[in-house]
Design a protein around this motif. Structure first.
Motif, PDB file in Angstrom:
ATOM      1  N   ILE A 160       0.786  -1.185   0.203  1.00  0.00           N
ATOM      2  CA  ILE A 160      -0.009  -0.017  -0.109  1.00  0.00           C
ATOM      3  C   ILE A 160       0.691   1.189  -0.023  1.00  0.00           C
ATOM      4  CG2 ILE A 160      -1.634   1.529   1.501  1.00  0.00           C
ATOM      5  CD1 ILE A 160      -2.936  -1.350   1.972  1.00  0.00           C
ATOM      6  N   ASN A 161       2.198   1.151   0.492  1.00  0.00           N
ATOM      7  CA  ASN A 161       3.152   2.170   0.631  1.00  0.00           C
ATOM      8  C   ASN A 161       3.461   2.730  -0.867  1.00  0.00           C
ATOM      9  OD1 ASN A 161       2.963   2.254   3.357  1.00  0.00           O
ATOM     10  ND2 ASN A 161       4.765   0.802   3.396  1.00  0.00           N
ATOM     11  N   ARG A 162       2.849   2.045  -1.868  1.00  0.00           N
ATOM     12  CA  ARG A 162       3.161   2.483  -3.318  1.00  0.00           C
ATOM     13  C   ARG A 162       2.054   2.547  -4.272  1.00  0.00           C
ATOM     14  NH1 ARG A 162       8.570  -1.036  -5.690  1.00  0.00           N
ATOM     15  NH2 ARG A 162       8.464   1.010  -6.956  1.00  0.00           N
ATOM     16  N   PRO A 163       1.042   3.755  -3.845  1.00  0.00           N
ATOM     17  CA  PRO A 163      -0.144   3.747  -4.477  1.00  0.00           C
ATOM     18  C   PRO A 163       0.063   3.809  -6.032  1.00  0.00           C
ATOM     19  CG  PRO A 163       0.528   5.859  -3.059  1.00  0.00           C
ATOM     20  CD  PRO A 163       1.394   4.586  -2.832  1.00  0.00           C
ATOM     21  N   GLY A 164       1.026   4.659  -6.232  1.00  0.00           N
ATOM     22  CA  GLY A 164       1.200   4.974  -7.804  1.00  0.00           C
ATOM     23  C   GLY A 164       1.240   3.469  -8.700  1.00  0.00           C
ATOM     24  N   VAL A 165       1.817   2.651  -8.240  1.00  0.00           N
ATOM     25  CA  VAL A 165       2.115   1.166  -8.748  1.00  0.00           C
ATOM     26  C   VAL A 165       0.797   0.655  -8.780  1.00  0.00           C
ATOM     27  CG1 VAL A 165       3.402  -0.938  -8.764  1.00  0.00           C
ATOM     28  CG2 VAL A 165       4.639   1.347  -8.332  1.00  0.00           C
ATOM     29  N   LEU A 166       0.169   0.458  -7.584  1.00  0.00           N
ATOM     30  CA  LEU A 166      -1.197  -0.161  -7.465  1.00  0.00           C
ATOM     31  C   LEU A 166      -2.281   0.549  -8.559  1.00  0.00           C
ATOM     32  CD1 LEU A 166      -1.654  -0.320  -3.638  1.00  0.00           C
ATOM     33  CD2 LEU A 166      -0.858  -2.083  -5.232  1.00  0.00           C
ATOM     34  N   THR A 167      -2.144   1.900  -8.647  1.00  0.00           N
ATOM     35  CA  THR A 167      -3.101   2.438  -9.627  1.00  0.00           C
ATOM     36  C   THR A 167      -2.769   2.013 -11.071  1.00  0.00           C
ATOM     37  OG1 THR A 167      -3.185   4.359  -8.143  1.00  0.00           O
ATOM     38  CG2 THR A 167      -3.879   4.711 -10.431  1.00  0.00           C
ATOM     39  N   ALA A 168      -1.454   2.115 -11.273  1.00  0.00           N
ATOM     40  CA  ALA A 168      -0.979   1.511 -12.774  1.00  0.00           C
ATOM     41  C   ALA A 168      -1.618   0.139 -12.958  1.00  0.00           C
ATOM     42  CB  ALA A 168       0.455   1.408 -13.048  1.00  0.00           C
ATOM     43  N   GLY A 169      -1.452  -0.781 -12.154  1.00  0.00           N
ATOM     44  CA  GLY A 169      -1.965  -2.194 -12.116  1.00  0.00           C
ATOM     45  C   GLY A 169      -3.123  -2.330 -12.486  1.00  0.00           C
ATOM     46  N   TYR A 170      -3.774  -1.386 -11.635  1.00  0.00           N
ATOM     47  CA  TYR A 170      -5.384  -1.480 -11.670  1.00  0.00           C
ATOM     48  C   TYR A 170      -5.984  -0.979 -13.040  1.00  0.00           C
ATOM     49  CZ  TYR A 170      -9.990  -1.557  -9.810  1.00  0.00           C
ATOM     50  OH  TYR A 170     -11.307  -1.794  -9.552  1.00  0.00           O
ATOM     51  N   VAL A 171      -5.138   0.061 -13.605  1.00  0.00           N
ATOM     52  CA  VAL A 171      -5.482   0.658 -14.963  1.00  0.00           C
ATOM     53  C   VAL A 171      -5.261  -0.518 -16.065  1.00  0.00           C
ATOM     54  CG1 VAL A 171      -4.652   2.248 -16.593  1.00  0.00           C
ATOM     55  CG2 VAL A 171      -5.274   3.011 -14.244  1.00  0.00           C
ATOM     56  N   GLY A 172      -4.319  -1.298 -15.997  1.00  0.00           N
ATOM     57  CA  GLY A 172      -3.867  -2.240 -16.569  1.00  0.00           C
ATOM     58  C   GLY A 172      -4.901  -3.457 -16.766  1.00  0.00           C
ATOM     59  N   GLN A 173      -5.347  -3.797 -15.562  1.00  0.00           N
ATOM     60  CA  GLN A 173      -6.187  -4.778 -15.378  1.00  0.00           C
ATOM     61  C   GLN A 173      -7.821  -4.163 -15.942  1.00  0.00           C
ATOM     62  OE1 GLN A 173      -6.748  -7.720 -14.274  1.00  0.00           O
ATOM     63  NE2 GLN A 173      -4.645  -8.295 -13.713  1.00  0.00           N
ATOM     64  N   PHE A 174      -8.193  -3.270 -15.729  1.00  0.00           N
ATOM     65  CA  PHE A 174      -9.602  -2.812 -15.981  1.00  0.00           C
ATOM     66  C   PHE A 174      -9.738  -1.877 -17.092  1.00  0.00           C
ATOM     67  CE2 PHE A 174     -10.568  -5.045 -11.763  1.00  0.00           C
ATOM     68  CZ  PHE A 174     -10.972  -5.997 -12.197  1.00  0.00           C
ATOM     69  N   ILE A 175      -8.780  -1.263 -17.676  1.00  0.00           N
ATOM     70  CA  ILE A 175      -9.127  -0.340 -18.666  1.00  0.00           C
ATOM     71  C   ILE A 175      -8.216  -1.029 -19.961  1.00  0.00           C
ATOM     72  CG2 ILE A 175      -8.328   2.042 -19.352  1.00  0.00           C
ATOM     73  CD1 ILE A 175      -8.708   3.191 -16.679  1.00  0.00           C
ATOM     74  N   ILE A 176      -6.970  -1.019 -19.688  1.00  0.00           N
ATOM     75  CA  ILE A 176      -6.215  -1.602 -21.019  1.00  0.00           C
ATOM     76  C   ILE A 176      -6.718  -2.760 -21.510  1.00  0.00           C
ATOM     77  CG2 ILE A 176      -3.898  -2.222 -21.968  1.00  0.00           C
ATOM     78  CD1 ILE A 176      -2.713   0.012 -19.927  1.00  0.00           C
ATOM     79  N   LYS A 177      -6.520  -3.829 -20.535  1.00  0.00           N
ATOM     80  CA  LYS A 177      -7.053  -5.046 -20.983  1.00  0.00           C
ATOM     81  C   LYS A 177      -8.534  -5.116 -21.434  1.00  0.00           C
ATOM     82  CE  LYS A 177      -7.126  -8.197 -17.558  1.00  0.00           C
ATOM     83  NZ  LYS A 177      -8.537  -8.363 -17.428  1.00  0.00           N
ATOM     84  N   PRO A 178      -9.511  -4.701 -20.885  1.00  0.00           N
ATOM     85  CA  PRO A 178     -10.512  -4.438 -21.465  1.00  0.00           C
ATOM     86  C   PRO A 178     -10.908  -3.976 -23.077  1.00  0.00           C
ATOM     87  CG  PRO A 178     -11.026  -4.174 -19.355  1.00  0.00           C
ATOM     88  CD  PRO A 178      -9.511  -3.730 -19.616  1.00  0.00           C
TER      89      PRO A 178
END
Length: 419
Positions: A160-178
């Motif tokens: 959780i101390n790396r929110p930027g990386v978590l956000t990037a992973g979430y974008v990859g999962q539910f924006i780029i991939k779809p």
């Protein structure tokens, strides 16, 4: 001198204790006992040089040797007893550790199991057809429970101390991939004239959360990134209860009816509840959790084999049909572009990070590997056309093989880099 009767019993043959014998024969005067380095000097040089005394000591020593067998006397040496006992304990502990390591390391054979299950399902489908679609949800729930048992709050806190990386992973999962799924699903219908249900199946694969296999792939390639991968997968899995049905409605709703409420309820039962149960067991019953944890990897490998082989065996006619090769190529293109997009975009966003290469590999796994089993379970339950389940069935195999191939490639390159 003391004479020994060799015909007497053993108890009568043994001479009196050495000290008593000495007190009887020694002259009555004071002696000084200088320190001597060896046991041999203790019997020969500690006392005044008297021929009779030396002869008596030697005979006593010989008699003592005759009274106690050599193998018996050696067996009571303290050092030897301690060494043998310690060696036995070490051997037992070593065997237990080896068994635990073997059980815990069962996940390392997942790529081979996936390939073997694929070949067996194609060659002899009846080996998996007994594992029908009604078992998919419980099987996936078991895999999610295993994830929960092997997770802890500490893993979440570190990532959780790396929110930027978590956000990037979430974008990859539910924006780029779809978006990629929508592209390949659309061209499957418009360019290749495949049934609408095939396009819907490709889009459904792109709408589900990250796969737990991505956590293991990350662990093999970059062990330090494993907690971060677990958090990203857990975050996408927890929010999939809302995001996956909405994306499915947005991408597929115009083509096929989507039961949003039903999908949300199923994801809660298949994903959220098992993971929560595993976390609670790990938190409040650590002994039970520790006892069952070594058994979960081999069971997970077995369940994964069934979940890989069964969809192919059940849909064997569709997979081997004239358009089966086209579906295979579309799924390969979808996953390859997802792996590539996750790797390249992460490098652009985090190019100044000291661990940018490790981040690129981690987010590539997160973007390219998704829970195709969940997509398969949703396809079988909420879509009447069985062809919707064909792309997820193929995706389970392709995702695993491509992901672990990248693990071997990246691990080899990392090991070749000079320290």
């Amino acid at each position: 001198m003391y004479s020994m009767n060799t015909s007497a019993p053993l108890s009568q043959r043994c001479p009196r204790p050495l000290l008593s014998s000495l007190s009887y024969h020694l002259p009555k005067r004071k002696f000084s006992f200088p320190p001597l380095p060896t046991k041999h000097h203790l019997l020969t040089s500690t006392f005044p040089r008297s021929p009779s005394l030396s002869l008596h000591l030697e005979s006593s020593r010989i008699s003592a040797r005759k009274c106690v067998p050599e193998n018996v006397s050696n067996s009571f040496e303290p050092d030897q007893v301690q060494e043998e006992a310690f060696g036995s304990i070490q051997e037992i502990a070593h065997n237990e550790i080896d068994i635990t390591k073997i059980l815990m390391g069962a996940n390392s054979i997942i790529p081979h199991v996936v390939l073997a299950s694929t070949l067996l399902a194609l060659i002899f489908p009846p080996s998996f057809t007994w594992f029908t679609t009604r078992y998919y949800a419980p099987a996936l729930g078991f895999l999610m429970f295993a994830v929960g048992v092997n997770s802890s709050s500490k893993d979440f806190i570190e990532a959780i101390n790396r929110p930027g990386v978590l956000t990037a992973g979430y974008v990859g999962q539910f924006i780029i991939k779809p978006l990629l799924g929508y592209f390949f699903g659309t061209i499957s219908v418009t360019a290749f004239r495949l049934p609408t249900s095939i396009g819907a199946g490709i889009m459904l694969v792109s709408c589900v959360s990250g796969a737990q296999l991505s956590n293991y792939a990350t662990f093999l390639a970059d062990p330090a990134m494993a907690p971060l991968s677990i958090v990203m997968t857990s975050l996408s899995t927890a929010t999939a209860v809302l995001v996956t049905p909405m994306l499915s409605l947005l991408l597929i709703g115009k083509r096929l009816p989507v039961d949003v409420k039903g999908m949300m309820s199923s994801i809660v039962q298949i994903v959220v509840v098992p993971i929560a149960a595993g976390l609670l067991l790990n938190r409040f019953s650590p002994r039970i959790s520790a006892a069952i944890r070594p058994l979960l990897p081999p069971l997970s490998v077995f369940v994964t084999a069934l979940c890989v082989g069964s969809p192919l065996a059940i849909n064997i006619d569709a997979v081997l049909s004239p358009f089966g090769i086209i579906i295979l190529l579309l799924i390969i293109g979808f996953h390859a572009s997802s792996f590539f997009a996750g790797y390249i975009l992460t490098g652009l966003v985090f190019q100044k990070a000291p661990d940018v290469k490790a981040l690129q590999r981690t987010l590539s796994f997160e973007t390219g590997m998704q829970s195709s089993l969940l997509a398969l379970a949703l396809a079988n339950k909420f879509f009447k056309d069985p062809l919707v389940g064909v792309p997820p069935a193929i995706s389970v195999v392709i995702m695993s093989l491509m992901g672990f191939s990248l693990v071997m490639l990246w691990t080899k390159r990392r090991d070749q880099v000079p320290a």
